[in-house]
Design a protein around this motif. Structure first.
Motif, PDB file in Angstrom:
ATOM      1  N   SER A  87       0.930  -1.151   0.089  1.00  0.00           N
ATOM      2  CA  SER A  87       0.104  -0.028  -0.015  1.00  0.00           C
ATOM      3  C   SER A  87       0.974   1.342   0.013  1.00  0.00           C
ATOM      4  O   SER A  87       0.308   2.240  -0.159  1.00  0.00           O
ATOM      5  CB  SER A  87      -1.006  -0.032   1.152  1.00  0.00           C
ATOM      6  OG  SER A  87      -0.174  -0.195   2.268  1.00  0.00           O
ATOM      7  N   ASP A 137       2.619   4.484  -1.470  1.00  0.00           N
ATOM      8  CA  ASP A 137       2.804   4.863  -2.547  1.00  0.00           C
ATOM      9  C   ASP A 137       4.154   5.225  -3.261  1.00  0.00           C
ATOM     10  O   ASP A 137       4.290   5.166  -4.549  1.00  0.00           O
ATOM     11  CB  ASP A 137       2.276   6.602  -2.375  1.00  0.00           C
ATOM     12  CG  ASP A 137       0.746   6.420  -1.735  1.00  0.00           C
ATOM     13  OD1 ASP A 137      -0.161   5.529  -2.462  1.00  0.00           O
ATOM     14  OD2 ASP A 137       0.147   7.425  -1.429  1.00  0.00           O
ATOM     15  N   ASP A 171       6.619  -0.297  -7.740  1.00  0.00           N
ATOM     16  CA  ASP A 171       5.513  -1.217  -8.345  1.00  0.00           C
ATOM     17  C   ASP A 171       5.980  -2.632  -8.012  1.00  0.00           C
ATOM     18  O   ASP A 171       7.171  -3.044  -7.975  1.00  0.00           O
ATOM     19  CB  ASP A 171       5.045  -0.960  -9.561  1.00  0.00           C
ATOM     20  CG  ASP A 171       6.365  -0.903 -10.616  1.00  0.00           C
ATOM     21  OD1 ASP A 171       7.075  -1.900 -10.854  1.00  0.00           O
ATOM     22  OD2 ASP A 171       6.384   0.197 -11.393  1.00  0.00           O
TER      23      ASP A 171
END
Ligand SMILES: [Zn+2]
Length: 423
Positions: free
Chosen positions: A71, A73, A322
């Motif tokens: 979670s 960012d 990512d």
């Protein structure tokens, strides 16, 4: 799409890239009961569902990650290398215990992985093995992590590890164990955990050679890791017995399958042992994390010379932006370390082998949509403008326009009768 009465479907694509052999232009593959039973080129045998100008690859394998950080960012800063980064991770973990957002983060990570074409994940779980996903997602090999330098850590693990392995199995995931790293696991704890895994025929994973400071710490108990452990209150009153990366490699090789995570700073002795045990051990590199925390890309040439299989992981979103395995492949190719074809092999067949899931993962697929016509599907697969159109786990779409559809539903009675093959 065409799904016949016995649960068979045939897909056609501009490019089909098998696990073994060259890409097939105008290829097709036949799925039966969630398994690939035939692959070929030219006219498909019987009716086929035409996926169009796409590339069909084996499902991607993220062989090392920590979904609990999914979670975030942005990654945490890499200043101070691995010891500095670990200090920030521990502070973040301690701050959020009360809120307990870990299960939500894990589910977010599973969904992000499916969107990125990942069908199999090697997950490291700390105290909280993830619950099964609410809907079908990637396969999981959950490595139960063990950490501890105190004298009592080994004995305590004998009670908690079997209990937590049962929780993992009860949640539908494949299990494994993971003594964390040479600077965080005393010899008795690591040995006991690996012995439990060996007796149960479970694979094991361990972070080894991630930092240049690791070997110094193991040899002298000094340096940035000592300062980190003291600042965290984790350095015991009785100095622990520590083992070198080479020692841990020999212990990992006693089990059925072992994963060395990172391997950026392994010495010659460790590499020789890796080569000796290449039938049981694989290395998982995490290129973007190595670049952030070690200032270098993984030493692929040295690992290749040891003859060991090399797979790819993203590590967590605490060190990468990512969970894209294709982006990790791109980092290796852009660094001149490998070709797109080899990088994709690392991200598929080698990853599945590293996780001891080669039989299951051979039936998974990812469908990539290039942004422009292409002749080289390997290069196009790693083009940043290429989109993941669909991700299929054993014939069931877990992402994309086909999501939720089963391409080859069939009864259990029929499921056991046909021969399958990997893409
Ligand atoms: Zn890791």
């Amino acid at each position: 799409m065409t799904v016949d009465a016995v649960g068979t479907s045939t897909l056609r694509a501009r490019h089909v890239v098998p696990l073994a052999g060259p890409p097939i232009e105008n290829g097709w593959l036949r799925i039966e009961c969630g398994r690939i039973v035939a692959v070929g080129g030219g006219t498909a045998p019987g009716p086929a569902f035409d996926l169009g100008d796409v590339i069909v690859l084996p499902g991607l394998v993220n062989a090392h990650t920590h979904l609990e950080f999914s979670s975030l960012d942005v990654p945490l800063p890499g200043e101070g290398g691995l010891p500095g980064w670990i200090g920030r991770v521990v502070a973040m973990r301690r701050a959020r215990i009360a809120a307990d957002p870990v299960p939500a983060a894990i589910h977010a990570g599973l969904e992000e992985s499916a969107r990125a074409g990942v069908t199999t994940i090697g997950e490291i779980a700390t105290a909280c093995p993830p619950a099964g996903p609410a809907r079908p997602g990637p396969r999981l090999r959950v490595f139960l992590e063990a950490l501890g330098l105190s004298a009592g850590a080994g004995a305590a693990a004998c009670a908690t590890v079997p209990r937590d392995l049962a929780i993992i199995a009860g949640r539908g995931a494949a299990a494994g164990v993971s003594p964390h790293a040479p600077y965080s696991v005393a010899s008795p704890l690591g040995r006991r955990v690996l012995e439990i895994a060996r007796r149960r025929r479970l694979p094991a994973a361990m972070h080894l050679g991630e930092s240049a400071a690791e070997a110094e710490f193991v040899a002298t108990a000094r340096g940035p890791f000592r300062e980190l452990l003291e600042s965290l209150g984790a350095w015991p009153a009785i100095p622990p017995r520590l083992l070198t990366a080479a020692d841990w490699i020999s212990l990992l090789a006693k089990g059925p399958r072992g994963v060395v995570v990172h391997g950026t700073f392994l010495d010659d002795d460790a590499l020789v042992r890796l080569g000796r045990h290449r039938g049981r051990l694989a290395v998982v590199v995490c290129p973007r994390t190595a670049r952030l925390l070690a200032g270098t890309l993984p030493p692929l040439a040295r690992l290749r010379s040891a003859g060991v299989r090399v797979a790819i992981g993203t590590d967590s979103r605490a060190s990468t932006p990512d969970l894209s395995v294709l982006a990790e492949c791109r980092a290796l190719c852009d660094g001149g370390l490998t070709s797109p074809a080899e990088a994709l092999r690392m991200a598929t067949v080698h990853g599945a082998w590293a996780l001891a899931m080669e039989r299951q993962a051979g039936a998974d697929l990812v469908v990539l949509q290039p942004s422009r016509p292409t002749r080289d599907p390997h290069e196009a697969a790693l083009d940043p403008t290429t989109r993941v159109a669909a991700t299929l786990r054993a014939g069931t779409a877990i992402h994309g326009g086909l999501a939720g559809q089963r391409l080859s539903a069939c009864s259990a009675a029929r499921g056991g009768s046909s021969r399958s093959r990997s893409l």
